[in-house]
Design an enzyme around this catalytic site. Structure first.
Site, short mmCIF file in Angstrom:
data_model
loop_
_atom_site.label_atom_id
_atom_site.label_comp_id
_atom_site.label_asym_id
_atom_site.label_seq_id
_atom_site.Cartn_x
_atom_site.Cartn_y
_atom_site.Cartn_z
N GLY A 102 0.81 -1.22 0.00
CA GLY A 102 0.00 0.00 0.00
C GLY A 102 0.84 1.26 0.00
CB CYS A 103 0.35 4.56 -1.64
SG CYS A 103 0.87 4.17 -3.29
CB VAL A 104 -1.42 6.05 2.62
CG1 VAL A 104 -1.52 6.89 3.90
CG2 VAL A 104 -1.21 6.97 1.42
#
Lengths: 104, 174
Positions: A102-104
């Site tokens: 995931g990015c965040v």
């Protein structure tokens, strides 16, 4: 897939050294992985590591830093102090899991 | 000892987390937009950079000032107008209530993938060691001072100060 020896255990790893088999990990392997990147595990380290292990079983992917902070309740600042510079990747490595996707 | 698939010994494999690399990679992000959709690229990239151990500075200027203005930071909006990427007729976007509807929808989509709202995202960035700076000219134009801004903003500084602080940094203008 390369095989490497961590302590006394033979484990499968990817090209970077992250474990690829969930079941080849145990806490002793975790301690050895941490030592390999210069981290001595304390109880404070184990809380997020154990969370990552359990969360991976339930969700099939490695929790991001945000998820560790909001779901496991370990503040982001503390994660940076425990696993300096690259906490998400270091935690995943010690927990024997892939890097978070995931990015965040 | 490490072996490869062929059984030959190979050196022990430990990831390089860059701990021995000399400190130095720096990222400067200039946030100049106040639309909800344009707030996120800077926040996501700042967060990613910090997670990689990169020293990160954000400079909020012009409409980007809304991202750190207490009275507005929770209320950024998304409009379909002028945004062909919604693939809906542009006329729709001008109807009363459409901006509110589009904003609600985008906020829900962001929330559903576990990404925080703007104030909480800034809090995470600061907790990760990020630096927030407000633009002096924008503050003067909008008659705002420190008391109007998100508490973690480190200061209102000139463009020249920001350039000086981010010497050697890679720079993103959003």
């Amino acid at each position: 897939m390369p095989v490497t020896t961590i302590g006394t255990a033979e484990v499968h790893v990817d090209a970077e050294g992250f474990l690829t088999e969930y079941d080849e990990w145990n806490e002793e392997v975790g301690r050895q992985l941490a030592a390999a990147i210069g981290i001595e595990l304390t109880e404070a380290h184990w809380k997020p590591i154990r969370f990552l292990r359990e969360d991976f079983v339930q969700h099939g992917e490695t929790a991001t830093l945000r998820r560790v902070s909001t779901v496991a309740g370990v503040p982001i600042k503390e994660l940076f102090a425990l696993f300096p510079k690259k906490p998400a990747k270091k935690m995943a490595y010690i927990a024997g899991l892939p890097k978070p996707r995931g990015c965040v | 000892m490490t072996t490869t698939g062929t059984g030959r010994p190979a050196p022990g494999i430990v990831p390089d987390f860059g701990d021995d690399a000399p400190a130095g990679r720096k990222l400067a992000i200039i946030c100049s937009k106040g639309n909800l959709d344009m707030a996120y690229p800077g926040l996501v990239l700042a967060n990613a950079a910090l997670g990689e151990g990169v020293e990160t500075h954000l400079f909020f200027t012009f409409w980007g000032f809304d991202m750190i203005t207490k009275s507005r930071m929770r209320d950024l909006k998304f409009t379909m107008l002028g945004n062909t990427a919604t693939h809906l007729p542009q006329g729709l976007g001008g109807l009363p209530g459409m901006t509110a509807l589009a904003t609600r929808q985008l906020k829900k989509q962001i929330h559903d993938i576990g990404v925080p709202d703007v104030p909480e995202f800034l809090e995470q960035i600061v907790a990760s060691g990020g630096h927030l700076w407000a633009c002096r000219m924008s503050a003067d134009m909008m008659h705002l001072d420190e008391s109007d801004l998100y508490e973690a903003v480190e200061g209102i500084i000139s463009a020249a100060d920001f350039i000086e602080k981010t010497e050697g940094a890679q720079l993103l203008f959003i």
